[in-house]
Design an enzyme around this catalytic site. Structure first.
Site, mmCIF file in Angstrom:
data_model
loop_
_atom_site.group_PDB
_atom_site.id
_atom_site.type_symbol
_atom_site.label_atom_id
_atom_site.label_comp_id
_atom_site.label_asym_id
_atom_site.label_seq_id
_atom_site.Cartn_x
_atom_site.Cartn_y
_atom_site.Cartn_z
ATOM 1 C CG ASP A 1 45.504 5.190 -10.733
ATOM 2 O OD1 ASP A 1 44.272 4.111 -10.692
ATOM 3 O OD2 ASP A 1 45.515 6.503 -11.084
ATOM 4 C CD GLU B 1 40.605 -3.186 -9.685
ATOM 5 O OE1 GLU B 1 40.367 -4.732 -10.649
ATOM 6 O OE2 GLU B 1 39.120 -3.177 -10.961
ATOM 7 C CD1 TRP B 2 41.038 3.212 -13.872
ATOM 8 C CD2 TRP B 2 42.427 1.531 -14.309
ATOM 9 N NE1 TRP B 2 42.455 3.244 -13.238
ATOM 10 C CE2 TRP B 2 43.087 2.662 -13.742
ATOM 11 C CE3 TRP B 2 43.572 0.332 -14.315
ATOM 12 C CZ2 TRP B 2 44.254 2.926 -13.420
ATOM 13 C CZ3 TRP B 2 44.394 0.257 -14.373
ATOM 14 C CH2 TRP B 2 45.182 1.657 -13.781
ATOM 15 N N GLY B 3 37.800 -1.501 -12.752
ATOM 16 C CA GLY B 3 36.245 -1.732 -12.701
ATOM 17 C C GLY B 3 37.220 -3.548 -13.415
ATOM 18 C CG ASP C 1 40.840 7.492 -16.376
ATOM 19 O OD1 ASP C 1 41.030 6.528 -15.546
ATOM 20 O OD2 ASP C 1 41.937 8.616 -16.591
HETATM 21 C C1 GLA Z 1 44.132 7.301 -13.903
HETATM 22 C C2 GLA Z 1 42.984 7.504 -13.461
HETATM 23 C C3 GLA Z 1 42.551 8.803 -13.665
HETATM 24 C C4 GLA Z 1 43.635 9.108 -13.305
HETATM 25 C C5 GLA Z 1 45.363 9.162 -13.742
HETATM 26 C C6 GLA Z 1 46.011 9.535 -13.035
HETATM 27 O O1 GLA Z 1 43.863 7.022 -15.494
HETATM 28 O O2 GLA Z 1 42.256 6.347 -14.013
HETATM 29 O O3 GLA Z 1 41.430 9.169 -12.955
HETATM 30 O O4 GLA Z 1 43.936 9.629 -11.588
HETATM 31 O O5 GLA Z 1 45.574 7.880 -13.566
HETATM 32 O O6 GLA Z 1 47.085 9.237 -13.641
#
Ligand code: GLA
Length: 401
Positions: A161, A194-196, A217
């Site tokens: 993450d 890394e959410w892009g 997410d």
């Molecule tokens: C982030 C990630 C999720 C999850 C949470 C855990 O938000 O994007 O997929 O792993 O952390 O805290």
């Protein structure tokens, strides 16, 4: 006068040299890492986060393992059981990461042995920063130590993450952990979360990453935005434009599945699952496998839909036509056919038409058709195929010339 001219010449020379030095970083630093040979097809499995969040513990994971076997999910290809955030305890004085002793009293190694005894694989979670998103220990500065420990426990998959990373550089942070995983000698699939933000579709594959998140997410909703969450439609629109980056060993990850978590209708869950298969997305279930309904189980285990996701060509399907709220998606398959998704985003039923020319075939070609969800052959046609598609629904066919 002469001195002044000399000064200018030297100044200019200095500038040129300085620019050259800046434009020429260590060339070896950017060499692509050789692929680790994992994830030839998009990984399939289960992850604890969507349903259990920080409530994860040994019982929850064991129950998921047993259910993956008993439900038939293992038989159709689900393999990885992934423990997400909140498994971590403290670091020992030597820096070694420990599991939270209340949640995992028998430790991760015993759990991995159990998972392996069932023919499944175990995944775990860490974070490239100083802390995880839930405030547990992150791997920053401990990358090689943590990778060695994960390998010693028998870990097969790492989700990594991006919380608490401050000004860290994403490509080099992920590369460091990829190198640390390689150094263990154990095959460990590497998933970047890394959410892009730093556009991982451009650099992650070359830095040892097997799949990378394209956005925030997912939430258990058809559409809309939460604090840091998006509904299915919104995630799909982030993932679709990245299709060219996906292929065997390296995949776009639109996030774990919400199928069976209760926030969408059966029709919407079927569309969610179909879109993930069409996009060659990792199929990581995110529901309570031990207590799922027969409807959810049937949905998650449809062999023909899964075969489209897992097709060995590894192409990510994408949108080839729009007709109002209707969309035509096409995914090239290894046998020369196409997996075609007629997708209705709208709130009313509509007729959607897939034209051969949109699929890359001449109109005169006759193709055999198969209704994927129902496992039924349809009459062969040429030129185009139309179907009525319910609100928020899909019709999925394979078209084979
Ligand atoms: C982030 C990630 C999720 C999850 C949470 C855990 O938000 O994007 O997929 O792993 O952390 O805290």
């Amino acid at each position: 006068m002469k001195n002044k001219a000399l000064l200018i010449v030297w100044g200019l020379l200095g500038l040129v040299v300085a620019t050259m030095l800046r434009a020429d970083p260590d060339p070896t630093a950017m060499l692509p890492l050789a692929a680790n040979g994992l994830a030839a097809a998009p990984p399939m499995g289960w992850n604890s986060w969507n349903k259990f969040a920080c409530g994860v513990n040994e019982q929850v994971v064991r129950a998921a393992v047993d259910a993956m076997v008993d439900s038939g999910m293992q038989d159709v290809g689900y393999r990885y059981v992934v423990i997400d955030d909140c498994w971590q305890g403290m670091r020992a004085p030597d820096g070694a990461i420990e599991a939270d002793p209340d949640r995992f009293p028998r430790g991760i190694k015993a759990l991995a042995d159990y998972v392996h005894s069932k023919g499944l694989l175990l995944g775990i979670y860490s974070d490239a920063g100083s802390q995880s998103c839930a405030g547990r220990a992150g791997s920053r500065g401990h990358e090689f130590q943590d990778a060695q420990r994960f390998a010693a426990w028998g870990i097969d998959y790492l989700k990594y993450d991006w919380c608490h990373t401050g000004s860290q550089d994403a490509p080099s942070s992920y590369r460091t952990m990829a190198l640390a995983l390689r150094a263990t000698g154990r095959p460990i699939l590497f998933s970047a979360c890394e959410w892009g933000q730093a556009r991982p579709w451009l650099w992650a594959a070359d830095n040892g990453v097997n799949l990378w998140r394209v956005g925030p997410d997912i939430m258990d909703r058809w559409s809309g935005r939460g604090d840091y969450q998006l509904g299915v439609l919104d995630i799909v629109d982030l993932a679709e434009p990245r299709h060219a980056a996906a292929g065997p060993g390296h995949w776009n990850d639109p996030d774990m599945l919400e199928v069976g978590n209760g926030g969408m209708t059966e029709v919407e869950y079927r569309s969610h699952f179909s879109l993930w298969a069409e996009m060659a997305a990792p199929l990581i279930a995110g529901n309570d496998l031990a207590h799922m309904t027969p409807t959810t189980r049937v949905l998650l285990t449809n062999r023909e839909v899964i075969a489209i996701d897992q097709d060995r060509l590894g192409a990510q399907g994408h949108r080839v036509a729009r007709q109002g709220d209707g969309e035509v998606w096409s995914k090239p398959l290894a046998d020369g056919g196409r997996a075609v998704l007629l997708f209705n985003r709208g709130d009313r039923a509509t007729t959607i038409t897939a034209r051969w020319t949109d699929l890359g075939y001449p109109a005169h070609v006759t193709a055999t058709l198969r209704d994927v969800w129902n496992g039924k052959d349809l009459p062969a046609v040429s030129g185009a195929f139309s179907a009525d598609v319910e609100a928020h629904g899909v019709v999925m066919v394979t078209v084979t010339p």
